[in-house]
Design a protein around this motif. Structure first.
Motif, short mmCIF file in Angstrom:
data_model
loop_
_atom_site.label_atom_id
_atom_site.label_comp_id
_atom_site.label_asym_id
_atom_site.label_seq_id
_atom_site.Cartn_x
_atom_site.Cartn_y
_atom_site.Cartn_z
N ILE A 1 0.87 -1.17 0.00
CA ILE A 1 0.00 0.00 0.00
C ILE A 1 0.91 1.23 0.00
O ILE A 1 1.83 1.33 0.82
CB ILE A 1 -0.93 0.02 1.24
N TYR B 1 1.42 4.82 0.87
CA TYR B 1 0.92 5.92 1.70
C TYR B 1 1.59 7.21 1.24
O TYR B 1 2.77 7.42 1.51
CB TYR B 1 1.24 5.64 3.17
N HIS C 1 -2.31 8.50 -2.99
CA HIS C 1 -2.31 7.15 -2.43
C HIS C 1 -2.45 6.15 -3.57
O HIS C 1 -3.11 6.41 -4.58
CB HIS C 1 -3.46 6.98 -1.44
N ALA D 1 -1.34 1.74 -4.84
CA ALA D 1 -0.91 0.40 -4.44
C ALA D 1 0.28 0.01 -5.30
O ALA D 1 0.38 0.41 -6.46
CB ALA D 1 -2.05 -0.60 -4.63
N VAL E 1 5.81 3.07 1.86
CA VAL E 1 5.08 1.90 1.40
C VAL E 1 4.98 0.88 2.53
O VAL E 1 5.95 0.65 3.25
CB VAL E 1 5.81 1.26 0.18
N LEU E 2 3.80 0.33 2.71
CA LEU E 2 3.63 -0.80 3.62
C LEU E 2 3.55 -2.05 2.75
O LEU E 2 2.54 -2.29 2.08
CB LEU E 2 2.35 -0.64 4.46
N PRO E 3 4.64 -2.84 2.74
CA PRO E 3 4.64 -4.02 1.87
C PRO E 3 3.65 -5.08 2.36
O PRO E 3 3.37 -5.15 3.56
CB PRO E 3 6.08 -4.55 1.98
N VAL E 4 3.14 -5.87 1.44
CA VAL E 4 2.28 -6.99 1.81
C VAL E 4 2.71 -8.18 0.98
O VAL E 4 3.13 -8.04 -0.18
CB VAL E 4 0.79 -6.65 1.59
#
Lengths: 219, 219
Positions: free
Chosen positions: B92, B94, B101, B103, B188-191
């Motif tokens: 995501i 940020y 914003h 992805a 970035v919040l990695p997933v």
């Protein structure tokens, strides 16, 4: 707001794998809450086009957004039917036979005519709903959209009434003879999405790289 | 086999976010390798229907399968156009503003006419390709399909030539004024998807619950 019950129509009635179908609105809510990306299907020049996009939802409405210049979105806007699928893969089902291999999943497919959100208050609210679904906490934390940014964004609304939800959980459904045979391992390999460590933007001031709680502590 | 280059047509040419588009066949291969589920779009009675399903691929062909009784699949079989999307969510984004914003993702959308695989050898091979993609190691480990099981399974083939691949990586693309302002964290919040511990089928003999290496050691 009262959540409308699901009203299955011919196309939203699950025919294959009836045992996996559910018509509980709470199951739909669970799938919608857990997903981040949906797949939006539209018809362009008679052919299907499937596009991945982020979404948000509230009460009886699913919102997706895109650039006003995107031709696929414009087509969908023109009163056309759309189909939106949200799918969560929960595991691979290793059966004793190739035929009974499967996946554990939760999925929702919503059908309907997309409505272009034009009323300014609803449009801003819809963007808040999408933002808070994709990046919870960001609406209050970051700069809100300018008039120009709003004008460059299309928001589509889709009612959550015509939807089919399918959920498969649990072990493989093997044939009795294969179970009795007993020579093969069988079971489920679960899979789940996990958040990693926040990666700060390289343009942040060197003393301000620690991520805020709404990012760092995302569940 | 030589892999065909991607041959973009009007509909497979990315118009929005051109900087995220890639026409490298190796990028398509990477997305196809990493995914487990695809979203198959077909037109049924003039309206789009999007269905999640497992797939496999080899050289220039994507295979999906389903029950011969599934009406949506039958429609697709009837020479109709299909669209198949494979999407991997990587993080995501940020940003310092709601508007930026985003992805991080890798996605492929393939277009074409699905071909019903009828030749027995190709059908069996296609099922091996799908099985080995979804559950590597299972084709040799478990019982192969019987004639009756084969007859109850439809396999569709789709050429991998008309495809668009989009990849977004890296930090947010914020406006300069928001970067200069400096009051907001961004990054970035990695997933990522991770495999859990194998869950043995309750019908296994009590002394045979340990999962084999192709399940336990899945990467």
């Amino acid at each position: 707001m009262t959540r409308l019950p699901l009203s299955p129509t011919a196309r939203s009635t699950v025919r294959r794998g009836k045992d996996r179908a559910t018509s509980e609105r709470t199951d739909l809510d669970e799938v919608l809450d857990a997903g981040v990306i949906c797949h939006l299907g539209v018809v362009v020049n008679g052919a299907p086009v499937v596009l991945p996009t982020c979404y948000g939802w509230e009460d009886n409405t699913l919102y997706v957004h895109g650039s006003t210049g995107a031709s696929t979105l414009r087509t969908a806007i023109a009163g056309a039917e759309v189909s939106v699928a949200i799918t969560l893969l929960d595991g691979i089902v290793y059966a004793r036979s190739v035929f009974h291999h499967s996946a554990n999943y939760r999925s929702a497919v919503v059908h309907g005519r997309a409505r272009l959100v034009q009323e300014p208050d609803e449009k801003l609210h819809a963007l808040e709903v999408i933002t808070e679904h994709v990046a919870p906490g960001s609406w209050d934390y970051t700069r809100r959209p300018t008039q120009k940014e709003l004008a460059g964004t299309s928001v589509l609304a889709l009612e959550l009434t015509e939807a089919s939800v399918k959920i498969r959980r649990g072990p493989p459904g093997d044939d009795e003879a294969d179970v009795t045979d007993g020579s093969c391992w069988a079971g489920v390999l679960p899979v789940r999405q996990v958040w990693g460590e926040p990666e700060p933007c390289p343009l942040l001031p060197p003393n301000a790289t620690a991520a805020p709680e709404h990012v760092r502590g995302r569940s």
